[in-house]
Design a protein around this motif. Structure first.
Motif, mmCIF file in Angstrom:
data_model
loop_
_atom_site.group_PDB
_atom_site.id
_atom_site.type_symbol
_atom_site.label_atom_id
_atom_site.label_comp_id
_atom_site.label_asym_id
_atom_site.label_seq_id
_atom_site.Cartn_x
_atom_site.Cartn_y
_atom_site.Cartn_z
ATOM 1 N N LEU A 47 46.637 41.650 51.358
ATOM 2 C CA LEU A 47 46.839 42.571 50.244
ATOM 3 C C LEU A 47 48.169 43.283 50.448
ATOM 4 N N ASP A 48 49.011 43.329 49.394
ATOM 5 C CA ASP A 48 50.341 43.920 49.548
ATOM 6 C C ASP A 48 50.372 45.359 49.063
ATOM 7 N N ALA A 49 51.531 45.999 49.262
ATOM 8 C CA ALA A 49 51.692 47.410 48.895
ATOM 9 C C ALA A 49 51.574 47.607 47.385
ATOM 10 N N GLY A 50 51.961 46.596 46.611
ATOM 11 C CA GLY A 50 51.845 46.714 45.159
ATOM 12 C C GLY A 50 50.406 46.864 44.720
ATOM 13 N N LEU A 51 49.493 46.067 45.294
ATOM 14 C CA LEU A 51 48.078 46.186 44.964
ATOM 15 C C LEU A 51 47.539 47.537 45.417
ATOM 16 N N LEU A 52 48.002 48.014 46.573
ATOM 17 C CA LEU A 52 47.575 49.333 47.055
ATOM 18 C C LEU A 52 47.986 50.425 46.079
ATOM 19 N N GLY A 53 49.226 50.338 45.544
ATOM 20 C CA GLY A 53 49.682 51.340 44.575
ATOM 21 C C GLY A 53 48.878 51.294 43.293
ATOM 22 N N ARG A 54 48.579 50.084 42.809
ATOM 23 C CA ARG A 54 47.781 49.970 41.579
ATOM 24 C C ARG A 54 46.359 50.482 41.805
#
Length: 835
Positions: free
Chosen positions: A74-81
């Motif tokens: 899981l990347d930082a983009g998914l974490l932000g969303r």
């Protein structure tokens, strides 16, 4: 009639004691196992609930029904969303993976599968001592591990995360309710950047933990998060996570629980023979009494009911005693496992309604069922016939019917067992055949007892008059002898069958390893998890290594179901594994090819040249040309080259690596391999002999556990022989008194009873060993047929078979001690006057 039944129970306390003991032992093991299982499951559940108390929803790599995950990160983009989701109070990226912490002895600390590393989170892991890790080279360990290993703040420890050994400094000790730690594992914390480098990639996570705002339920948050997820990622609630962890941890003792329950069930089954025998003899001794009851107006139903009431009273007493002992058994099993190094979660002993209900139902039910036939038989005797004893001998017609019925059952059962061994799915037929064969043998046992015990006559006559009388007494009541011997027959048949299966499995394992395994070493992780990427490359650079191939398991979707595709370096696989191809083979020079086992190819209708449609973990779709079909006993499925699987993986992870060396296996070569891999406590390097010893050693451990459990049936069999002899002595008191009067001394009386017991026990033992050998051959042959193993042969461990017969003889000697002493102490004048 109830008062009459109660009076009879009180009047025959000593005679019913053995029945109570037999039922009590079986009930104690059943209720004890249930208490143990309930206690452990409850403790694991509570521990897991605390462990995920701050997690409402977790995003993670999707998992199949078999427990495999897609390996997606899981990347930082998914974490932000995820943080921006409506109803989400917080979202935290977390990482976890295998982290092997070495104890002071250099060995792995804790159970391998639950030896976990993670990034630090202040809310979940409060520090008890020191500070959390803040940079590379720093770790924190859980309080249980600190107590177990003796490590503390400031110590330098050895650690491995599927690669070379790392030397880390302990900066803190923290508290945790993690269920894996409660199950005996370890939890090591790193700072987030270090955890990403070790368990994932920079800037990526293995999980994202979400907490819900007040007014938003975990399920609502899970549904909203599901709309964000890329292929191969799923959202699960904290409740589901806790349940999964509790089930996984409780599964570590589920096998033991199943073994205990199975052996307790066998003991209860064996106990039914003792109960039937006891009530048959009691009813026979009270025939005139029951006839008088019929003569003064009691109906058949009332007579039957009075005997069954006695059985209920005996069952209630045995159930209550069995439950009390069972609670102690549950506590004892837990204490023994803890003492032998198995770490179990803390928690109170849980005695719920289930053990109590099961104890009562089993104790009363088994006793009532076993007593029904003697009760019915007693009620059918006409009063006049009972008073004149014309009912005593079975008619010729009844014996012919019984023997014909038994022969038919045995013939059909034996035929089914033999036929089932040649079927690919014959397990149910074999089970049915075994039940029918056992039933037929039990029905025929009275018939068989006469010639078998008569054959021992010449040997018994060597002991003089006492031996001659013992042989005659043993066959005087064939049904009683059969019921007594049957209990021992069951126990020894099971033990012998397991021994024959184990001996055959040992031989097959050695033969298969010699033919199918060409590698000198197998390299794997202590937790059966993935090795670090590049481990195969490290090994291939060594001068001693001539061939290396990893084994990579990739979950993929084939024909709408998730299956594991196995990747090898197929160019040199023939030097490492002896795959038995029936058609074609690997085609390493052609891209996009695969081979499959013969059974799967037949089931799917695949032929050489067909295309297998595959959806990979990253969502890409492709086709694999089938170039080979192989025969496999264990490692089946779709296999291909690693060049096909690797482009679809976020992380290259090998479950094991096969190594071929120039000089063959040796201690020097193993040290070279271990040194090249950093002397890691997490990595196992095993040669062929060690692998075979590990498999056969596991079989041996299982057999020893089963021997210990099945010893309970032998104990019940001893009680049955004691009970039979005691009642036989009571019935023959007048006869024994006359023998004493005409010159047979006390030593002769003791010898007579002991030899009678020995003859009955050896008869049951010989029958059990014979049946066990047959069932052991049948089960082994069936497994070989189902697994496609052509090399299975019957192996008879003669030494152990002789030992089992010696055990049967010992049972007879021990069981006769008290009845023989009682017979010898009878007052001859009082005995002669007895009715």
């Amino acid at each position: 009639m109830f008062r009459t039944a109660l009076r009879n129970v009180l009047a025959h306390k000593a005679r019913l004691l053995m029945t109570v003991l037999a039922v009590m032992l079986g009930v104690a093991f059943v209720s004890g196992t249930l208490v143990f299982t309930t206690t452990i499951s409850d403790a694991y559940t509570r521990s897991s609930e605390k462990s995920f108390g701050g997690v409402d929803v977790q995003l993670r790599a999707a998992r199949s029904g078999a427990g495999h995950d897609t390996g997606r990160l899981l990347d930082a983009g998914l974490l932000g969303r995820a943080r921006a989701l409506p109803g989400a109070a917080s979202a935290t990226g977390s990482l976890s993976g295998f982290a092997a912490l070495a104890g002071e002895d250099g060995r792995l600390a804790g159970d391998g599968w639950a030896t976990i590393g993670a990034n630090h989170d202040d809310s979940r892991y409060p520090m008890r001592e020191g500070t959390p890790p803040r940079s590379d080279g720093e770790i924190a360990i859980d309080a249980r591990t600190a107590a177990r290993t003796g490590y503390g703040v400031g110590d330098t420890v050895r650690l491995s995360v599927s690669g070379p050994v790392l030397k880390e400094r302990v900066t803190g000790v923290f508290s945790t309710d993690d269920g894996n730690v409660a199950a005996g594992g370890t939890l090591t914390l790193f700072d987030t950047a270090t955890a990403q480098r070790l368990f994932a990639e920079p800037g990526r996570f293995t999980e994202v933990d979400l907490t819900a705002e007040p007014g938003t339920s975990p399920e609502q948050l899970r549904q909203r998060a599901g709309k964000l997820l890329p292929h191969g990622v799923e959202a699960v609630t904290g409740t589901q996570l806790a349940a999964e962890q509790a089930d996984r941890n409780a599964a570590s003792v589920s096998t033991l629980s199943q073994v205990l329950l199975a052996c307790a069930g066998i003991a209860l089954f064996v106990g039914t023979f003792l109960i039937v025998n006891t009530f048959t003899m009691l009813v026979a001794q009270r025939t005139k009494e029951l006839a008088l009851l019929r003569a003064v107006g009691a109906t058949r139903r009332q007579v039957t009911r009075s005997v069954l009431v006695e059985a209920v009273l005996v069952g209630l007493v045995a159930s209550a005693a069995g439950l009390a002992v069972g609670v102690g058994v549950g506590a004892a099993v837990r204490a023994v496992l803890s003492a032998t190094g198995s770490t179990l979660p803390d928690g109170p002993l849980v005695v719920g309604a289930t053990p109590a209900i099961a104890a009562s139902a089993l104790g009363v039910g088994v006793t009532l069922l076993a007593a029904w036939l003697p009760a019915r038989r007693a009620a059918k005797i006409p009063p006049v016939a009972a008073m004149s004893s014309v009912h005593a001998q079975a008619t010729v017609r009844s014996l012919v019917v019984r023997n014909a019925f038994g022969a038919a059952l045995a013939a059909v059962g034996g035929g089914l067992v033999i036929a089932a061994t040649a079927m690919a799915d014959g397990d149910l037929w074999l089970g049915l055949g075994a039940v029918l064969l056992l039933a037929g043998v039990f029905v025929l046992t009275p018939l068989l007892s006469r010639p078998v015990i008569a054959a021992a006559g010449p040997l018994l006559r060597r002991f003089g008059v006492a031996g001659t009388l013992a042989g005659q007494n043993a066959v005087r009541n064939p049904r009683r002898t059969a019921a007594t011997a049957s209990a021992l027959t069951i126990g020894l048949a099971l033990i012998t069958g397991l021994t024959v299966i184990g001996a055959g499995a040992d031989k097959v394992t050695h033969e298969m390893a010699a033919g199918d395994w060409r590698a000198d070493y197998r390299v794997s992780m202590a937790n059966s998890g993935p090795l670090a990427a590049g481990t195969d490359a490290t090994l291939s650079k060594l001068d001693e290594v001539v061939a290396v191939s990893p084994r990579r398991e990739v979950p993929a979707r084939i024909d709408s179901s998730v299956q594991t595709v196995v990747g090898f370096d197929t160019a040199g696989i023939d030097k490492l594994l002896g795959i038995d191809f029936t058609e074609g083979g690997f085609a390493p020079d052609r891209g996009g090819t695969a081979v499959v086992d013969e059974e799967t190819a037949t089931a799917k209708g695949w032929r050489l040249g067909d295309t297998i449609d595959v959806t990979w973990p990253d969502g890409a779709r492709g086709g694999l040309e089938l170039t080979g079909v192989y025969r496999s006993a264990f490692d089946d499925g779709v296999k291909t080259d690693i060049s096909v699987t690797d482009p679809h993986l976020d992380r290259i992870a090998d479950t094991e690596i096969f190594v071929k060396t120039s000089g063959g296996p040796s201690e020097a070569t193993k040290r070279t391999l271990r040194t090249a891999l950093g002397d890691s406590p997490a990595i196992l390097i095993e040669d062929k002999q060690e692998l075979v010893d590990g498999i056969t050693g596991t079989v041996g451990i299982v057999l020893n556990i089963l021997y210990g459990m099945l010893a309970l049936t032998v104990v019940v069999a001893v009680l049955g022989v004691v009970n039979t002899l005691a009642m036989s002595v009571h019935e023959r008191a007048q006869e024994i008194g006359l023998l004493r009067a005409i010159g047979l001394d006390r030593a002769g009386v003791k010898r007579m009873v002991r030899l009678e017991s020995l003859a009955i026990s050896l008869f049951g033992g010989a029958l059990g060993v014979g049946l066990g050998v047959f069932f052991g051959w049948a089960v082994g042959k069936l497994v070989a047929t189902m697994q496609g193993i052509d090399s299975w042969t019957l192996v008879l461990p003669w030494g152990r078979l002789a030992l089992f017969l010696a055990v049967a003889a010992l049972v007879g000697v021990i069981a006769a001690l008290w009845p023989a002493r009682r017979a010898a102490r009878l007052d001859m004048l009082a005995a002669i006057q007895a009715e």
